[in-house]
Design a protein around this motif. Sequence first.
Motif, PDB file in Angstrom:
ATOM      1  N   HIS A  36     145.639  75.037  95.597  1.00  0.00           N
ATOM      2  CA  HIS A  36     144.644  73.966  95.536  1.00  0.00           C
ATOM      3  C   HIS A  36     143.725  74.049  96.757  1.00  0.00           C
ATOM      4  O   HIS A  36     144.135  74.492  97.819  1.00  0.00           O
ATOM      5  CB  HIS A  36     145.316  72.588  95.489  1.00  0.00           C
ATOM      6  N   PRO A  39     140.852  69.351 100.744  1.00  0.00           N
ATOM      7  CA  PRO A  39     139.667  68.489 100.693  1.00  0.00           C
ATOM      8  C   PRO A  39     138.875  68.506 102.008  1.00  0.00           C
ATOM      9  O   PRO A  39     139.447  68.575 103.084  1.00  0.00           O
ATOM     10  CB  PRO A  39     140.250  67.087 100.456  1.00  0.00           C
ATOM     11  N   GLU A  40     137.560  68.449 101.882  1.00  0.00           N
ATOM     12  CA  GLU A  40     136.661  68.349 103.038  1.00  0.00           C
ATOM     13  C   GLU A  40     136.481  66.896 103.460  1.00  0.00           C
ATOM     14  O   GLU A  40     136.061  66.617 104.573  1.00  0.00           O
ATOM     15  CB  GLU A  40     135.281  68.936 102.699  1.00  0.00           C
ATOM     16  N   SER A  41     136.774  65.967 102.528  1.00  0.00           N
ATOM     17  CA  SER A  41     136.584  64.543 102.822  1.00  0.00           C
ATOM     18  C   SER A  41     137.702  63.729 102.193  1.00  0.00           C
ATOM     19  O   SER A  41     138.407  64.199 101.304  1.00  0.00           O
ATOM     20  CB  SER A  41     135.224  64.063 102.302  1.00  0.00           C
ATOM     21  N   LEU A  42     137.828  62.511 102.705  1.00  0.00           N
ATOM     22  CA  LEU A  42     138.790  61.559 102.150  1.00  0.00           C
ATOM     23  C   LEU A  42     138.023  60.370 101.611  1.00  0.00           C
ATOM     24  O   LEU A  42     137.461  59.582 102.380  1.00  0.00           O
ATOM     25  CB  LEU A  42     139.765  61.094 103.226  1.00  0.00           C
ATOM     26  N   THR A  46     133.755  62.413 105.414  1.00  0.00           N
ATOM     27  CA  THR A  46     133.906  63.844 105.679  1.00  0.00           C
ATOM     28  C   THR A  46     134.672  64.068 106.978  1.00  0.00           C
ATOM     29  O   THR A  46     134.307  63.534 108.014  1.00  0.00           O
ATOM     30  CB  THR A  46     132.519  64.516 105.777  1.00  0.00           C
ATOM     31  N   ALA A  49     137.951  70.461 106.188  1.00  0.00           N
ATOM     32  CA  ALA A  49     139.229  70.980 105.699  1.00  0.00           C
ATOM     33  C   ALA A  49     140.170  71.331 106.843  1.00  0.00           C
ATOM     34  O   ALA A  49     141.385  71.205 106.722  1.00  0.00           O
ATOM     35  CB  ALA A  49     138.990  72.203 104.810  1.00  0.00           C
ATOM     36  N   THR A  62     145.181  68.840  93.814  1.00  0.00           N
ATOM     37  CA  THR A  62     145.086  67.682  94.703  1.00  0.00           C
ATOM     38  C   THR A  62     144.364  66.567  93.961  1.00  0.00           C
ATOM     39  O   THR A  62     143.565  66.810  93.048  1.00  0.00           O
ATOM     40  CB  THR A  62     144.296  67.993  95.999  1.00  0.00           C
ATOM     41  N   HIS A  63     144.666  65.363  94.362  1.00  0.00           N
ATOM     42  CA  HIS A  63     144.020  64.188  93.777  1.00  0.00           C
ATOM     43  C   HIS A  63     143.880  63.131  94.869  1.00  0.00           C
ATOM     44  O   HIS A  63     144.763  62.997  95.719  1.00  0.00           O
ATOM     45  CB  HIS A  63     144.865  63.638  92.623  1.00  0.00           C
ATOM     46  N   GLN A  64     142.768  62.408  94.848  1.00  0.00           N
ATOM     47  CA  GLN A  64     142.570  61.302  95.784  1.00  0.00           C
ATOM     48  C   GLN A  64     142.427  60.011  95.003  1.00  0.00           C
ATOM     49  O   GLN A  64     141.769  59.978  93.967  1.00  0.00           O
ATOM     50  CB  GLN A  64     141.306  61.524  96.625  1.00  0.00           C
ATOM     51  N   VAL A  77     146.006  60.861  99.311  1.00  0.00           N
ATOM     52  CA  VAL A  77     145.858  62.232  98.828  1.00  0.00           C
ATOM     53  C   VAL A  77     147.211  62.666  98.280  1.00  0.00           C
ATOM     54  O   VAL A  77     148.235  62.541  98.958  1.00  0.00           O
ATOM     55  CB  VAL A  77     145.427  63.189  99.963  1.00  0.00           C
TER      56      VAL A  77
END
Length: 178
Positions: A36, A39-42, A46, A49, A62-64, A77
């Motif tokens: 996977h 992520p660059e952001s949450l 931003t 990574a 991945t999933h947010q 996350v």
Amino acid sequence: MRLNTLRAPGVITFLATILLLSATSYSEERKEKRSHPVPESLCGTTVGAESLGSFMPPGERTHQSEEKGDASWFCAVSVDGEEIFRVSRKWWEPGWSARRFASAQAYVQPDHEAADGSYVYSGKGAVGAVRCTSEGKKWDLFIVAKATEKSAAGAEDMEKFITAYREEFLNTDPCAEV
């Protein structure tokens, strides 16, 4: 049995080298099995990574997920359906230090503190304070980051994350929400 004092430093060095190589190979193994993207952001903030990569275990997806309330917000996350990392923000009464909030409200036991007291952290959690009361607002805002046990990240990784997140978050004028 007595250890020869001339050989003891060599044994210690040997054992330390073995431990270092084991940790390095474990870290590389985690990267190899990760299919996977990091992520660059949450949830819109931003952080890059490189700030999150250490927290992400091997996996496929991945999933947010994000949830907002009147006095709080969080972003979780997950990797392959299991929560790995969470960031939350909570409005709180003035006068609380990041260390006090961490222990009493966030259930984070910090091992380290920034020189200016703006954040505290350990290998599994961090709390950053945003002083909105200094701008004449009624409340201060606290950022809480937590990693689960599946994370192999350490205190340096958590400090890197909380400083990157807090800096980016401060650019959004967070105190305007009060």
